[in-house]
Motif scaffolding. Structure first.
Motif, short mmCIF file in Angstrom:
data_model
loop_
_atom_site.label_atom_id
_atom_site.label_comp_id
_atom_site.label_asym_id
_atom_site.label_seq_id
_atom_site.Cartn_x
_atom_site.Cartn_y
_atom_site.Cartn_z
N ILE A 31 0.85 -1.18 0.00
CA ILE A 31 0.00 0.00 0.00
C ILE A 31 0.89 1.24 0.00
CG2 ILE A 31 -1.82 1.24 1.22
CD1 ILE A 31 -2.43 -1.45 2.67
N PRO A 32 0.80 2.08 -1.03
CA PRO A 32 1.56 3.34 -1.02
C PRO A 32 0.99 4.28 0.04
CG PRO A 32 0.12 3.25 -2.94
CD PRO A 32 0.02 1.90 -2.27
N ILE A 33 1.87 5.01 0.70
CA ILE A 33 1.48 5.91 1.77
C ILE A 33 1.72 7.35 1.34
CG2 ILE A 33 1.80 6.53 4.20
CD1 ILE A 33 0.71 3.73 3.78
N PRO A 34 0.70 8.22 1.44
CA PRO A 34 0.90 9.64 1.09
C PRO A 34 1.95 10.29 1.99
CG PRO A 34 -1.45 9.10 1.35
CD PRO A 34 -0.67 7.92 1.86
N PHE A 35 2.66 11.26 1.44
CA PHE A 35 3.64 12.05 2.17
C PHE A 35 4.88 11.23 2.58
CE2 PHE A 35 -0.64 13.68 3.38
CZ PHE A 35 -0.62 14.81 2.57
N ILE A 36 5.08 10.10 1.91
CA ILE A 36 6.28 9.29 2.12
C ILE A 36 6.80 8.93 0.74
CG2 ILE A 36 7.09 7.01 2.88
CD1 ILE A 36 5.40 7.20 5.28
N PRO A 37 8.12 8.92 0.52
CA PRO A 37 8.65 8.57 -0.80
C PRO A 37 8.02 7.30 -1.35
CG PRO A 37 10.43 9.33 0.61
CD PRO A 37 9.19 9.26 1.48
N SER A 38 7.79 7.28 -2.67
CA SER A 38 7.02 6.21 -3.30
C SER A 38 7.67 4.84 -3.18
CB SER A 38 6.79 6.54 -4.78
OG SER A 38 8.03 6.68 -5.45
N PHE A 39 9.00 4.79 -2.93
CA PHE A 39 9.66 3.48 -2.81
C PHE A 39 9.47 2.87 -1.42
CE2 PHE A 39 12.85 6.91 -2.52
CZ PHE A 39 13.28 6.77 -1.21
N ILE A 40 8.80 3.57 -0.53
CA ILE A 40 8.46 3.02 0.79
C ILE A 40 6.99 2.67 0.79
CG2 ILE A 40 8.41 3.43 3.27
CD1 ILE A 40 10.57 5.54 2.88
N LYS A 41 6.66 1.39 0.91
CA LYS A 41 5.26 0.96 0.88
C LYS A 41 4.93 0.13 2.11
CE LYS A 41 4.63 1.01 -4.15
NZ LYS A 41 5.91 1.61 -4.50
N LEU A 42 3.67 0.15 2.45
CA LEU A 42 3.19 -0.57 3.63
C LEU A 42 2.65 -1.94 3.25
CD1 LEU A 42 2.35 -0.55 6.69
CD2 LEU A 42 0.19 0.46 5.94
N ILE A 153 9.49 16.11 -0.05
CA ILE A 153 8.43 16.08 0.98
C ILE A 153 8.78 17.03 2.12
CG2 ILE A 153 7.17 14.61 2.60
CD1 ILE A 153 7.89 12.26 0.67
N VAL A 154 10.03 16.92 2.59
CA VAL A 154 10.51 17.82 3.66
C VAL A 154 11.83 18.42 3.18
CG1 VAL A 154 11.23 18.01 6.06
CG2 VAL A 154 9.42 16.40 5.45
N ASN A 168 11.88 6.57 7.77
CA ASN A 168 11.88 5.11 7.77
C ASN A 168 11.72 4.49 9.15
OD1 ASN A 168 13.28 6.15 5.34
ND2 ASN A 168 13.38 4.00 4.76
N VAL A 169 12.46 5.01 10.13
CA VAL A 169 12.39 4.42 11.47
C VAL A 169 10.99 4.55 12.07
CG1 VAL A 169 13.26 4.56 13.83
CG2 VAL A 169 14.86 4.63 11.91
N PRO A 170 10.39 5.76 12.06
CA PRO A 170 9.01 5.85 12.58
C PRO A 170 8.02 5.01 11.77
CG PRO A 170 10.01 8.03 12.45
CD PRO A 170 10.93 7.09 11.73
N PHE A 171 8.20 4.99 10.44
CA PHE A 171 7.31 4.18 9.60
C PHE A 171 7.38 2.71 9.99
CE2 PHE A 171 6.92 1.41 5.87
CZ PHE A 171 5.64 1.72 5.43
N THR A 172 8.59 2.20 10.18
CA THR A 172 8.77 0.79 10.56
C THR A 172 8.15 0.52 11.93
OG1 THR A 172 10.83 0.70 9.29
CG2 THR A 172 10.47 -1.05 10.89
#
Length: 199
Positions: A31-42, A153-154, A168-172
């Motif tokens: 699942i792509p997540i808004p406001f996060i680089p597109s190569f990071i998916k959930l 993004i930032v 990445n760390v908070p996302f994980t």
């Protein structure tokens, strides 16, 4: 070996196989997540590993993680580096959670184990990405371009290290916590099936 031990071993193998299959399916549902680089998916493929660790012990959780990633190698789009990183993080998550739960087999023990496992997974994600995953990706996408994806993004992001800590760390960690919450909701109904007590 007694019939009971053989039966238990068969049940564990079957349960791990079922959970591995679920993890493989969930790994495809990114699942792509808004406001996060597109190569990071959930994805929630760590959930079956966590449930396996609770049901059968930490080694089972690690085995499910391994089987999932070995099978996913056939369709790898990361030169197998993504699967290696996923295995490392999933093994830390399920292994730590399973070890803590094994010492305190209560709802509280599962919750504490899951949260500590998620924190450990998030912590390990920093060196895993910094030293394993991203250096490989730099062969195909310049480091500056990767940093640029975060800066889009930032804009204040100054380095890959800072970007990993901020994104990445908070996302994980959040992904791990989600898996813990879902496991708290579904583990009890699944437990009789996983332990062969549904008859």
């Amino acid at each position: 070996m007694s019939k009971t031990k053989i039966s238990n071993r068969t049940r564990i193998i079957a349960g791990c196989g079922m959970l591995s299959a679920a993890a493989i399916v969930l790994q495809y549902l990114e699942i792509p997540i808004p406001f996060i680089p597109s190569f990071i998916k959930l994805d929630f493929s760590d959930l079956p590993e966590l449930i396996g660790a609770f049901a059968y012990g930490p080694i089972a959780g690690v085995v499910i993680t391994f089987v999932k990633n070995v099978i996913h190698l056939a369709v790898s789009q990361s030169g197998y580096i993504g699967e290696l990183s996923n295995f490392i993080l999933g093994a830390v998550f399920s292994g730590v959670a399973g070890l803590i739960y094994r010492r305190n087999k209560t709802m509280k023990g599962a919750l504490v184990g899951g949260i500590v496992g998620a924190v450990c997974m998030a912590a390990v994600s920093f060196p895993s990405n910094l030293f394993i995953v991203y250096p490989f990706y730099y062969n195909f996408m310049p480091k500056e371009a990767v940093l640029g994806a975060y800066q889009a993004i930032v804009p204040s992001m100054k380095s890959i290290e800072q970007s990993l800590l901020v994104f990445n760390v908070p996302f994980t960690l959040i992904k791990g916590i989600f898996c813990v919450v879902i496991s708290m909701l579904i583990y009890k109904p699944l437990s009789p099936i996983l332990h062969g007590k549904n008859r």
